[in-house]
Design a protein around this motif. Structure first.
Motif, PDB file in Angstrom:
ATOM      1  N   ASN A 294       0.840  -1.200   0.000  1.00  9.56           N
ATOM      2  CA  ASN A 294       0.000   0.000   0.000  1.00  9.56           C
ATOM      3  C   ASN A 294       0.874   1.248   0.000  1.00  9.56           C
ATOM      4  O   ASN A 294       0.839   2.057   0.909  1.00  9.56           O
ATOM      5  CB  ASN A 294      -0.927   0.010   1.218  1.00  9.56           C
ATOM      6  N   GLY A 295       1.688   1.384  -1.021  1.00 14.11           N
ATOM      7  CA  GLY A 295       2.543   2.542  -1.152  1.00 14.11           C
ATOM      8  C   GLY A 295       3.496   2.319  -2.300  1.00 14.11           C
ATOM      9  O   GLY A 295       3.500   1.268  -2.920  1.00 14.11           O
ATOM     10  N   ARG A 296       4.272   3.354  -2.564  1.00 14.71           N
ATOM     11  CA  ARG A 296       5.217   3.222  -3.667  1.00 14.71           C
ATOM     12  C   ARG A 296       6.233   4.338  -3.635  1.00 14.71           C
ATOM     13  O   ARG A 296       6.055   5.346  -2.952  1.00 14.71           O
ATOM     14  CB  ARG A 296       4.484   3.218  -4.992  1.00 14.71           C
TER      15      ARG A 296
ATOM     16  N   ASP B 169       9.171   8.006  -1.064  1.00 13.26           N
ATOM     17  CA  ASP B 169       8.373   6.831  -0.725  1.00 13.26           C
ATOM     18  C   ASP B 169       7.137   7.290   0.028  1.00 13.26           C
ATOM     19  O   ASP B 169       7.250   7.984   1.044  1.00 13.26           O
ATOM     20  CB  ASP B 169       9.172   5.865   0.168  1.00 13.26           C
ATOM     21  N   LEU B 170       5.960   6.915  -0.489  1.00 13.15           N
ATOM     22  CA  LEU B 170       4.708   7.361   0.124  1.00 13.15           C
ATOM     23  C   LEU B 170       3.733   6.208   0.285  1.00 13.15           C
ATOM     24  O   LEU B 170       3.663   5.324  -0.581  1.00 13.15           O
ATOM     25  CB  LEU B 170       4.045   8.443  -0.747  1.00 13.15           C
ATOM     26  N   ASN B 171       2.956   6.245   1.384  1.00 15.53           N
ATOM     27  CA  ASN B 171       1.875   5.272   1.532  1.00 15.53           C
ATOM     28  C   ASN B 171       0.765   5.664   0.556  1.00 15.53           C
ATOM     29  O   ASN B 171       0.822   6.718  -0.081  1.00 15.53           O
ATOM     30  CB  ASN B 171       1.390   5.188   2.987  1.00 15.53           C
ATOM     31  N   GLY B 172      -0.246   4.832   0.427  1.00 12.90           N
ATOM     32  CA  GLY B 172      -1.305   5.075  -0.546  1.00 12.90           C
ATOM     33  C   GLY B 172      -1.991   6.413  -0.380  1.00 12.90           C
ATOM     34  O   GLY B 172      -2.221   7.145  -1.351  1.00 12.90           O
ATOM     35  N   ALA B 173      -2.317   6.778   0.856  1.00 14.98           N
ATOM     36  CA  ALA B 173      -3.017   8.040   1.101  1.00 14.98           C
ATOM     37  C   ALA B 173      -2.149   9.236   0.732  1.00 14.98           C
ATOM     38  O   ALA B 173      -2.623  10.180   0.087  1.00 14.98           O
ATOM     39  CB  ALA B 173      -3.453   8.135   2.564  1.00 14.98           C
ATOM     40  N   ASN B 174      -0.885   9.213   1.125  1.00 15.09           N
ATOM     41  CA  ASN B 174      -0.007  10.335   0.799  1.00 15.09           C
ATOM     42  C   ASN B 174       0.323  10.382  -0.689  1.00 15.09           C
ATOM     43  O   ASN B 174       0.495  11.461  -1.254  1.00 15.09           O
ATOM     44  CB  ASN B 174       1.265  10.306   1.647  1.00 15.09           C
ATOM     45  N   ALA B 175       0.413   9.219  -1.343  1.00 11.07           N
ATOM     46  CA  ALA B 175       0.621   9.193  -2.801  1.00 11.07           C
ATOM     47  C   ALA B 175      -0.571   9.833  -3.504  1.00 11.07           C
ATOM     48  O   ALA B 175      -0.400  10.611  -4.451  1.00 11.07           O
ATOM     49  CB  ALA B 175       0.833   7.760  -3.285  1.00 11.07           C
ATOM     50  N   ASP B 176      -1.781   9.531  -3.038  1.00  8.57           N
ATOM     51  CA  ASP B 176      -2.981  10.145  -3.613  1.00  8.57           C
ATOM     52  C   ASP B 176      -2.965  11.663  -3.434  1.00  8.57           C
ATOM     53  O   ASP B 176      -3.300  12.415  -4.348  1.00  8.57           O
ATOM     54  CB  ASP B 176      -4.250   9.565  -2.985  1.00  8.57           C
ATOM     55  N   LYS B 177      -2.568  12.125  -2.244  1.00  6.53           N
ATOM     56  CA  LYS B 177      -2.502  13.572  -1.980  1.00  6.53           C
ATOM     57  C   LYS B 177      -1.463  14.238  -2.887  1.00  6.53           C
ATOM     58  O   LYS B 177      -1.693  15.320  -3.425  1.00  6.53           O
ATOM     59  CB  LYS B 177      -2.137  13.833  -0.514  1.00  6.53           C
ATOM     60  N   PHE B 178      -0.320  13.573  -3.038  1.00  5.36           N
ATOM     61  CA  PHE B 178       0.750  14.102  -3.886  1.00  5.36           C
ATOM     62  C   PHE B 178       0.252  14.245  -5.323  1.00  5.36           C
ATOM     63  O   PHE B 178       0.404  15.296  -5.940  1.00  5.36           O
ATOM     64  CB  PHE B 178       1.951  13.153  -3.821  1.00  5.36           C
ATOM     65  N   GLU B 179      -0.378  13.182  -5.843  1.00  5.72           N
ATOM     66  CA  GLU B 179      -0.870  13.216  -7.222  1.00  5.72           C
ATOM     67  C   GLU B 179      -2.002  14.226  -7.396  1.00  5.72           C
ATOM     68  O   GLU B 179      -2.069  14.906  -8.415  1.00  5.72           O
ATOM     69  CB  GLU B 179      -1.295  11.825  -7.659  1.00  5.72           C
ATOM     70  N   ALA B 180      -2.866  14.345  -6.401  1.00  7.03           N
ATOM     71  CA  ALA B 180      -3.949  15.329  -6.486  1.00  7.03           C
ATOM     72  C   ALA B 180      -3.390  16.750  -6.515  1.00  7.03           C
ATOM     73  O   ALA B 180      -3.880  17.608  -7.253  1.00  7.03           O
ATOM     74  CB  ALA B 180      -4.919  15.158  -5.317  1.00  7.03           C
ATOM     75  N   ALA B 181      -2.361  16.993  -5.718  1.00  4.39           N
ATOM     76  CA  ALA B 181      -1.759  18.324  -5.685  1.00  4.39           C
ATOM     77  C   ALA B 181      -1.097  18.665  -7.021  1.00  4.39           C
ATOM     78  O   ALA B 181      -1.134  19.821  -7.460  1.00  4.39           O
ATOM     79  CB  ALA B 181      -0.733  18.416  -4.551  1.00  4.39           C
TER      80      ALA B 181
END
Length: 112
Positions: A22-24, A38-50
């Motif tokens: 659950n991250g990448r 390296d980000l967990n799923g929630a932080n990866a989603d926030k990064f991509e949304a931003a």
């Protein structure tokens, strides 16, 4: 004596342990400098949304023919190929210029 070596992936923003895939690691560049986080799923989603409005307005930069690329560039290209194939198989439309929209990237990440 037996040994067990455990490698943990840690979210670079909040320090949480990333479990069960659950991250990448996300590679990106700004002003000609390459970064990876390296980000967990929630932080990866926030990064991509931003970044999504900036990605939507940006143009894709490719390596000119004859130029050499690093193995990291090759790995990223392989990842993009995997995302592109998955997106086609799962009903996403990839534009003629080959860019992969954020929706397809997020769906790919969620599926993997």
């Amino acid at each position: 004596m037996a040994q067990r070596i455990i490698t943990e992936m840690i979210d670079d923003i909040d320090g949480s342990t990333i479990i069960d895939g659950n991250g990448r690691a996300i590679a990106f560049s700004v002003d000609g400098r390459a970064y990876e986080i390296d980000l967990n799923g929630a932080n990866a989603d926030k990064f991509e949304a931003a970044l999504s409005p900036y990605i939507a307005a940006a143009r894709l930069v490719t390596t000119p023919r004859g130029a050499t690329s690093s193995s990291k560039d090759a790995e990223q290209g392989d990842e993009l190929t995997r995302i592109r194939r998955w997106a086609h198989r799962n009903g996403f439309t990839i534009p003629a210029d080959g860019s992969i929209n954020l929706e397809a990237r997020i769906a790919y990440t969620a599926a993997h």
